[in-house]
Design an enzyme around this catalytic site. Structure first.
Site, PDB file in Angstrom:
ATOM      1  N   ASP A 159      63.797  14.971  46.475  1.00  0.00           N
ATOM      2  CA  ASP A 159      64.881  15.313  47.400  1.00  0.00           C
ATOM      3  C   ASP A 159      64.495  16.491  48.289  1.00  0.00           C
ATOM      4  OD1 ASP A 159      67.332  15.118  48.664  1.00  0.00           O
ATOM      5  OD2 ASP A 159      68.385  16.345  47.194  1.00  0.00           O
ATOM      6  N   HIS A 170      68.398  14.757  51.345  1.00  0.00           N
ATOM      7  CA  HIS A 170      69.717  14.158  51.604  1.00  0.00           C
ATOM      8  C   HIS A 170      70.483  14.871  52.717  1.00  0.00           C
ATOM      9  CE1 HIS A 170      71.351  17.193  48.605  1.00  0.00           C
ATOM     10  NE2 HIS A 170      72.309  17.218  49.503  1.00  0.00           N
ATOM     11  N   LEU A 226      50.915   8.208  34.454  1.00  0.00           N
ATOM     12  CA  LEU A 226      50.346   7.832  33.167  1.00  0.00           C
ATOM     13  C   LEU A 226      50.600   6.356  32.872  1.00  0.00           C
ATOM     14  CD1 LEU A 226      48.874   8.791  30.631  1.00  0.00           C
ATOM     15  CD2 LEU A 226      51.079   9.520  29.692  1.00  0.00           C
ATOM     16  N   GLY A 227      51.799   5.877  33.117  1.00  0.00           N
ATOM     17  CA  GLY A 227      52.113   4.466  32.917  1.00  0.00           C
ATOM     18  C   GLY A 227      52.718   4.164  31.558  1.00  0.00           C
ATOM     19  N   VAL A 228      53.703   4.967  31.156  1.00  0.00           N
ATOM     20  CA  VAL A 228      54.401   4.709  29.898  1.00  0.00           C
ATOM     21  C   VAL A 228      55.900   4.856  30.126  1.00  0.00           C
ATOM     22  CG1 VAL A 228      52.545   5.423  28.340  1.00  0.00           C
ATOM     23  CG2 VAL A 228      54.147   7.139  29.201  1.00  0.00           C
ATOM     24  N   LEU A 229      56.681   4.123  29.339  1.00  0.00           N
ATOM     25  CA  LEU A 229      58.117   4.353  29.248  1.00  0.00           C
ATOM     26  C   LEU A 229      58.344   5.136  27.964  1.00  0.00           C
ATOM     27  CD1 LEU A 229      59.559   0.882  30.309  1.00  0.00           C
ATOM     28  CD2 LEU A 229      59.138   2.890  31.721  1.00  0.00           C
ATOM     29  N   ASN A 237      75.738  23.981  50.876  1.00  0.00           N
ATOM     30  CA  ASN A 237      74.696  24.828  50.294  1.00  0.00           C
ATOM     31  C   ASN A 237      73.384  24.066  50.114  1.00  0.00           C
ATOM     32  OD1 ASN A 237      77.102  26.634  48.657  1.00  0.00           O
ATOM     33  ND2 ASN A 237      75.303  27.729  49.427  1.00  0.00           N
ATOM     34  N   SER A 238      73.452  22.737  50.118  1.00  0.00           N
ATOM     35  CA  SER A 238      72.273  21.932  49.841  1.00  0.00           C
ATOM     36  C   SER A 238      71.116  22.306  50.752  1.00  0.00           C
ATOM     37  CB  SER A 238      72.592  20.452  50.036  1.00  0.00           C
ATOM     38  OG  SER A 238      73.487  19.994  49.058  1.00  0.00           O
TER      39      SER A 238
END
Length: 475
Positions: free
Chosen positions: A144, A114, A272-275, A216-217
Site C-alpha cells: 500500500d 490507496h 519461498l513457496g509455502v502455505l 491521515n493516510s
C-alpha cells in the site's frame, strides 16, 4: 505528616504540591519544537477522478455513513464516497484527501497507494500553501505504498529514522490532514511492533494508539528525535473513526520499496513457496514442541524454491538465516526482504528432529500459479471406527476439482475424536500423524496405530486450502 505541615506552614505545603506537579509535567514530552521543525516537509494530497469508478477506500460505505455529515464530506469529497456514483452516470469528478511527506529535495513524495489509486489528477500542497501537480512514479499495492514526484528544487525534507530500533512503549506523533483539517498533530505510544494484518503478510506493521482518521493516510509517524519511523496506513474501527488502534508501515520497509521503484520501476520480493499456519498449543504438543513457536508448513507450492530445497508439509520452520521465528507471521517479511536468488538457511523440525535446509530464494510472482496435479486410483472402502469418521477414495474428477494429490475424502463424521478435532464432511485427509495418506488402506493402517491419549496432527484440505488440525485419541 500532612497534618504537621498544615499546622506549621500551609504555604510550605502548597509549594511542595506545586513542585510535585511541575516535576510530573516536566516528565511529559513536549512536541512543539518537533512539530515546528518537521511540518514543512509534510504535505496534503488531494486527488480527483474524472470518471466515477473503482476508487479504493480504507473504509466501507457503511462505516462512512456512521460519521457525522460535517466530517464525512471531507473524506468523501463533494460528490459522495470514493468509488460511488452520483446518480448521473458517474460522470461528475470524485475527490478525496490524504497525506504524504517529501523524502528528497528534488521532489520525491511518499504516500499510500490507496490515496492516489485510479486518480486522474493529484495535487500536493505544502505548509506554505504552494500547490504542485504530482505524477505517479510507481506503486506497490502489496505494501500500500506509492511514490510521487513534483517539480521542485531545494524542497524541505523529513529526516528518516530506523524502524528496526523502535520499541514498544516509545512516544510517537503524527502529522496529517484528518477529515481535511490540514497539519493536525496527534500523539501516543507504540502499542506493538511486527503486527501481521490479513490484507498484507509482507509488512510487519507498527501498531500505535496515535489518533488516525480518514485523511491521515500516507502521512508520517515520527519518533521523539523528529525522525520518520512509519507511514500511517490503516486503522481498526467499528464506527468508521479512530478507536485507539492504528497501523503504520515501518519506514525501513517503505524506503526499500521507494528505492526499488525509483531505480527499477517496480518492486520485487523474495519468495519461498509455502502455505503456513500458526502453531497453537495443541499442534505444538502433537509435533513434540515444548511451547508453541515457528511456522507450520501446510503445503509446498509445486516448482517453488521450497520444493527444490526439500521442504515438506508438516515441517515447522523454527528459524530463518539464524533469526528465530516465534509466530508464523514473522516468516513472510523475512523472506520478502531477502534478495532474489540469494541463499538462505532454514532450521526446521521434522518428525521430532531438527534439520537444516539450504534454499535459494525466488521472486514472488504476481499471482501464484497452482499446477494441476492428478493422481488416479484408490481402493473402495470405509475408514477407521475409533476416530468416528468414514472415508472413501477420491475419484479422478474430484482430484481435478479439488486440485489434490493423494488423500482420502471424508464421507461422514460421527461423534468421536475426528469431530472434536474439527474435521468435516468433504475434507480431504492428506496426512495423519505425519504420515502420508495415499489410500483408504493407508488411512486405516495409520489410524489403527495412533498412540492412545496423545495429540497427533492431521493435514486436511478444505475448499482448496490446506490446514493442520489436532486429533486426540481416547485413553
Amino acid at each position: 505528616m500532612y497534618e504537621r505541615l498544615l499546622r506549621s506552614g500551609p504555604v510550605l505545603l502548597v509549594l511542595m504540591l506545586l513542585a510535585s506537579l511541575s516535576v510530573q509535567a516536566a516528565e511529559l514530552p513536549d512536541f512543539t519544537k518537533l512539530v515546528d521543525e518537521n511540518s514543512s516537509a509534510v504535505v496534503n494530497i488531494s486527488t480527483t477522478q474524472k470518471q466515477g469508478g473503482a476508487r479504493q477506500s480504507p473504509f466501507t460505505d457503511r462505516q462512512l455513513e456512521q460519521l457525522p455529515d460535517f466530517f464525512r464530506r471531507f473524506f468523501e469529497g463533494p460528490n459522495g464516497p470514493p468509488g460511488g456514483g452520483n446518480g448521473h452516470g458517474g460522470q461528475t469528478p470524485l475527490s478525496s484527501m490524504g497525506s504524504g511527506f517529501i523524502v528528497s529535495h528534488d521532489g520525491y513524495v511518499l504516500t499510500n497507494n490507496h490515496v492516489v489509486e485510479n486518480a486522474d489528477e493529484i495535487i500536493v500542497r505544502l505548509s506554505d500553501r504552494r500547490e504542485m501537480k504530482a505524477k505517479v512514479v510507481g506503486t506497490d499495492p502489496r505494501s500500500d505504498l506509492a511514490v510521487l514526484k513534483v517539480d521542485g528544487e531545494d524542497l524541505p525534507v523529513v529526516e528518516l529514522g530506523d524502524s528496526g530500533q523502535l520499541q514498544q512503549g516509545q512516544w510517537v506523533f503524527a502529522i496529517g490532514s484528518p477529515f481535511g483539517f490540514d497539519y493536525t498533530v496527534t500523539a501516543g505510544i507504540v502499542s506493538a511492533i511486527g503486527r501481521s494484518l490479513p490484507s498484507e503478510n509482507y509488512v510487519p506493521y507498527i501498531q500505535s494508539d496515535v489518533a488516525i482518521n480518514p485523511g491521515n493516510s500516507g502521512g508520517p509517524l515520527f519518533n521523539m528525535d523528529g525522525e520518520v519511523i512509519g507511514i500511517n496506513s490503516q486503522i481498526y474501527t467499528r464506527s468508521g473513526g479512530f478507536m485507539g488502534v492504528s497501523f503504520a508501515i515501518p519506514i525501513n520497509v517503505a524506503m526499500n520499496v521507494f528505492e526499488q521503484i525509483r531505480d527499477q520501476g517496480y518492486v520485487s520480493r523474495g519468495w519461498l513457496g509455502v502455505l503456513i499456519q500458526e502453531v497453537n498449543r495443541d499442534l505444538a504438543e502433537s509435533f513434540g514442541l515444548k511451547r508453541p513457536r515457528g511456522a507450520l508448513v501446510a503445503e509446498v507450492v509445486p516448482d517453488s524454491p521450497a520444493e527444490a530445497a526439500g521442504l515438506q508439509p508438516g515441517d515447522i520452520i523454527l528459524s530463518y538465516n539464524g533469526e528465530s521465528i516465534s509466530l508464523s507471521s514473522d516468516l513472510p517479511p523475512m523472506v520478502g526482504r531477502t534478495p532474489v536468488d540469494e541463499d538462505a538457511e532454514l532450521t526446521v523440525l521434522r518428525n521430532g528432529r531438527k534439520k537444516t535446509l539450504d534454499v535459494t530464494i525466488g521472486e514472488l510472482p504476481d499471482e501464484t500459479q497452482q499446477a494441476q496435479r492428478q493422481n488416479g486410483g484408490g481402493e473402495p472402502g470405509q475408514g477407521a471406527g475409533p476416530l468416528g469418521l468414514t472415508v472413501e477414495p477420491l475419484t479422478e474428477q474430484q482430484r481435478r476439482k479439488l486440485n489434490v494429490e493423494g488423500g482420502v475424502l471424508v464421507r461422514d463424521v460421527g461423534a468421536g475424536p475426528a469431530r472434536n478435532a474439527g474435521i468435516r464432511r468433504g475434507d480431504v485427509i492428506r496426512k495423519l500423524n505425519n504420515e502420508t495418506v495415499a489410500s483408504v488402506d493407508d488411512f486405516r493402517r495409520i489410524a489403527a496405530d495412533l498412540p492412545e491419549g496423545r495429540a497427533v496432527p492431521v493435514l486436511v484440505v478444505r475448499q482448496g486450502q490446506p490446514t493442520f488440525l489436532v486429533i486426540r485419541t481416547g485413553g
